[in-house]
Scaffold this motif. Structure first.
Motif, PDB file in Angstrom:
ATOM      1  N   PHE A  10      25.438  16.153  38.559  1.00  0.00           N
ATOM      2  CA  PHE A  10      25.898  15.743  39.892  1.00  0.00           C
ATOM      3  C   PHE A  10      25.914  14.227  40.039  1.00  0.00           C
ATOM      4  O   PHE A  10      26.745  13.686  40.769  1.00  0.00           O
ATOM      5  N   GLY A  11      25.020  13.541  39.346  1.00  0.00           N
ATOM      6  CA  GLY A  11      25.044  12.080  39.375  1.00  0.00           C
ATOM      7  C   GLY A  11      26.313  11.521  38.759  1.00  0.00           C
ATOM      8  O   GLY A  11      26.971  10.657  39.339  1.00  0.00           O
ATOM      9  N   TRP A  12      26.664  12.010  37.571  1.00  0.00           N
ATOM     10  CA  TRP A  12      27.894  11.542  36.922  1.00  0.00           C
ATOM     11  C   TRP A  12      29.139  12.009  37.656  1.00  0.00           C
ATOM     12  O   TRP A  12      30.148  11.289  37.694  1.00  0.00           O
ATOM     13  N   LEU A  13      29.075  13.192  38.256  1.00  0.00           N
ATOM     14  CA  LEU A  13      30.201  13.671  39.063  1.00  0.00           C
ATOM     15  C   LEU A  13      30.433  12.754  40.258  1.00  0.00           C
ATOM     16  O   LEU A  13      31.574  12.422  40.594  1.00  0.00           O
ATOM     17  N   THR A  14      29.343  12.319  40.872  1.00  0.00           N
ATOM     18  CA  THR A  14      29.451  11.392  41.994  1.00  0.00           C
ATOM     19  C   THR A  14      30.058  10.066  41.548  1.00  0.00           C
ATOM     20  O   THR A  14      30.944   9.525  42.210  1.00  0.00           O
ATOM     21  N   VAL A  15      29.595   9.544  40.435  1.00  0.00           N
ATOM     22  CA  VAL A  15      30.126   8.276  39.917  1.00  0.00           C
ATOM     23  C   VAL A  15      31.619   8.406  39.619  1.00  0.00           C
ATOM     24  O   VAL A  15      32.416   7.524  39.967  1.00  0.00           O
ATOM     25  N   LEU A  16      32.005   9.495  38.985  1.00  0.00           N
ATOM     26  CA  LEU A  16      33.416   9.723  38.660  1.00  0.00           C
ATOM     27  C   LEU A  16      34.275   9.787  39.919  1.00  0.00           C
ATOM     28  O   LEU A  16      35.313   9.121  40.009  1.00  0.00           O
ATOM     29  N   HIS A  17      33.844  10.563  40.896  1.00  0.00           N
ATOM     30  CA  HIS A  17      34.630  10.703  42.123  1.00  0.00           C
ATOM     31  C   HIS A  17      34.668   9.417  42.940  1.00  0.00           C
ATOM     32  O   HIS A  17      35.707   9.082  43.507  1.00  0.00           O
ATOM     33  N   LEU A  18      33.550   8.704  43.012  1.00  0.00           N
ATOM     34  CA  LEU A  18      33.566   7.442  43.749  1.00  0.00           C
ATOM     35  C   LEU A  18      34.449   6.408  43.055  1.00  0.00           C
ATOM     36  O   LEU A  18      35.117   5.610  43.720  1.00  0.00           O
ATOM     37  N   GLY A  19      34.486   6.424  41.733  1.00  0.00           N
ATOM     38  CA  GLY A  19      35.399   5.538  41.007  1.00  0.00           C
ATOM     39  C   GLY A  19      36.851   5.874  41.283  1.00  0.00           C
ATOM     40  O   GLY A  19      37.675   4.982  41.514  1.00  0.00           O
ATOM     41  N   LEU A  20      37.171   7.161  41.272  1.00  0.00           N
ATOM     42  CA  LEU A  20      38.539   7.584  41.569  1.00  0.00           C
ATOM     43  C   LEU A  20      38.911   7.263  43.008  1.00  0.00           C
ATOM     44  O   LEU A  20      40.032   6.819  43.290  1.00  0.00           O
ATOM     45  N   PHE A  21      37.979   7.464  43.915  1.00  0.00           N
ATOM     46  CA  PHE A  21      38.220   7.137  45.326  1.00  0.00           C
ATOM     47  C   PHE A  21      38.468   5.640  45.498  1.00  0.00           C
ATOM     48  O   PHE A  21      39.404   5.235  46.194  1.00  0.00           O
ATOM     49  N   THR A  22      37.649   4.822  44.863  1.00  0.00           N
ATOM     50  CA  THR A  22      37.808   3.376  44.964  1.00  0.00           C
ATOM     51  C   THR A  22      39.138   2.919  44.374  1.00  0.00           C
ATOM     52  O   THR A  22      39.842   2.097  44.973  1.00  0.00           O
ATOM     53  N   LEU A  23      39.498   3.464  43.223  1.00  0.00           N
ATOM     54  CA  LEU A  23      40.786   3.133  42.613  1.00  0.00           C
ATOM     55  C   LEU A  23      41.945   3.526  43.531  1.00  0.00           C
ATOM     56  O   LEU A  23      42.885   2.752  43.717  1.00  0.00           O
ATOM     57  N   SER A  24      41.869   4.707  44.109  1.00  0.00           N
ATOM     58  CA  SER A  24      42.924   5.163  45.023  1.00  0.00           C
ATOM     59  C   SER A  24      43.026   4.256  46.237  1.00  0.00           C
ATOM     60  O   SER A  24      44.131   3.892  46.657  1.00  0.00           O
ATOM     61  N   ALA A  25      41.893   3.882  46.811  1.00  0.00           N
ATOM     62  CA  ALA A  25      41.907   3.015  47.986  1.00  0.00           C
ATOM     63  C   ALA A  25      42.484   1.647  47.655  1.00  0.00           C
ATOM     64  O   ALA A  25      43.272   1.087  48.430  1.00  0.00           O
ATOM     65  N   ILE A  26      42.120   1.107  46.510  1.00  0.00           N
ATOM     66  CA  ILE A  26      42.646  -0.209  46.107  1.00  0.00           C
ATOM     67  C   ILE A  26      44.151  -0.130  45.871  1.00  0.00           C
ATOM     68  O   ILE A  26      44.901  -1.013  46.300  1.00  0.00           O
ATOM     69  N   LEU A  27      44.596   0.918  45.206  1.00  0.00           N
ATOM     70  CA  LEU A  27      46.035   1.058  44.963  1.00  0.00           C
ATOM     71  C   LEU A  27      46.811   1.218  46.270  1.00  0.00           C
ATOM     72  O   LEU A  27      47.908   0.670  46.410  1.00  0.00           O
ATOM     73  N   VAL A  28      46.258   1.951  47.205  1.00  0.00           N
ATOM     74  CA  VAL A  28      46.928   2.100  48.498  1.00  0.00           C
ATOM     75  C   VAL A  28      46.986   0.757  49.220  1.00  0.00           C
ATOM     76  O   VAL A  28      48.000   0.409  49.830  1.00  0.00           O
ATOM     77  N   LEU A  29      45.915  -0.015  49.144  1.00  0.00           N
ATOM     78  CA  LEU A  29      45.917  -1.333  49.794  1.00  0.00           C
ATOM     79  C   LEU A  29      46.919  -2.290  49.153  1.00  0.00           C
ATOM     80  O   LEU A  29      47.594  -3.046  49.846  1.00  0.00           O
ATOM     81  N   LEU A  30      47.023  -2.251  47.827  1.00  0.00           N
ATOM     82  CA  LEU A  30      47.909  -3.182  47.133  1.00  0.00           C
ATOM     83  C   LEU A  30      49.374  -2.774  47.188  1.00  0.00           C
ATOM     84  O   LEU A  30      50.251  -3.633  47.170  1.00  0.00           O
ATOM     85  N   ALA A  31      49.638  -1.478  47.211  1.00  0.00           N
ATOM     86  CA  ALA A  31      51.028  -1.008  47.146  1.00  0.00           C
ATOM     87  C   ALA A  31      51.379  -0.126  48.340  1.00  0.00           C
ATOM     88  O   ALA A  31      52.103   0.848  48.213  1.00  0.00           O
ATOM     89  N   ARG A  32      50.851  -0.462  49.512  1.00  0.00           N
ATOM     90  CA  ARG A  32      51.053   0.368  50.697  1.00  0.00           C
ATOM     91  C   ARG A  32      52.528   0.547  51.050  1.00  0.00           C
ATOM     92  O   ARG A  32      52.996   1.662  51.234  1.00  0.00           O
ATOM     93  N   ASP A  33      53.262  -0.553  51.145  1.00  0.00           N
ATOM     94  CA  ASP A  33      54.664  -0.465  51.553  1.00  0.00           C
ATOM     95  C   ASP A  33      55.502   0.291  50.526  1.00  0.00           C
ATOM     96  O   ASP A  33      56.335   1.119  50.884  1.00  0.00           O
ATOM     97  N   TRP A  34      55.265   0.005  49.255  1.00  0.00           N
ATOM     98  CA  TRP A  34      56.024   0.681  48.211  1.00  0.00           C
ATOM     99  C   TRP A  34      55.728   2.180  48.207  1.00  0.00           C
ATOM    100  O   TRP A  34      56.640   3.004  48.141  1.00  0.00           O
ATOM    101  N   ALA A  35      54.448   2.548  48.291  1.00  0.00           N
ATOM    102  CA  ALA A  35      54.069   3.963  48.273  1.00  0.00           C
ATOM    103  C   ALA A  35      54.595   4.677  49.505  1.00  0.00           C
ATOM    104  O   ALA A  35      55.091   5.808  49.417  1.00  0.00           O
TER     105      ALA A  35
END
Length: 79
Positions: A10-35
């Motif tokens: 569950f610790g590694w699962l949390t790290v994996l999901h939080l990393g994916l969440f952070t990546l998704s949030a950053i991509l949405v912030l950087l490419a909001r208009d395009w997406a």
């Protein structure tokens, strides 16, 4: 399965999901208009509706991380 194994899982699962969440949030912030324009054209929606949908998806994903990964990890740490 031992408590240590479950805790590590569950610790590694949390790290994996939080990393994916952070990546998704950053991509949405950087490419909001395009997406928003891309998905608006694909699904026939207004760009404002697409932005709202992405915001809701990120919020739901964050709650699911807390309920299915972080919550069980914290519970195992408290035992």
């Amino acid at each position: 399965m031992t408590q240590e194994t479950l805790s590590a899982f569950f610790g590694w699962l949390t790290v994996l999901h939080l990393g994916l969440f952070t990546l998704s949030a950053i991509l949405v912030l950087l490419a909001r208009d395009w997406a928003a324009s891309l998905h608006a054209r694909m699904f026939g929606l207004a760009p404002a509706d697409v932005s709202l949908t992405i915001y809701r998806w990120l919020g739901t994903y964050k709650l699911m991380i807390f309920a299915t990964a972080l919550g069980p990890w914290i519970a195992l740490q408290l035992i």
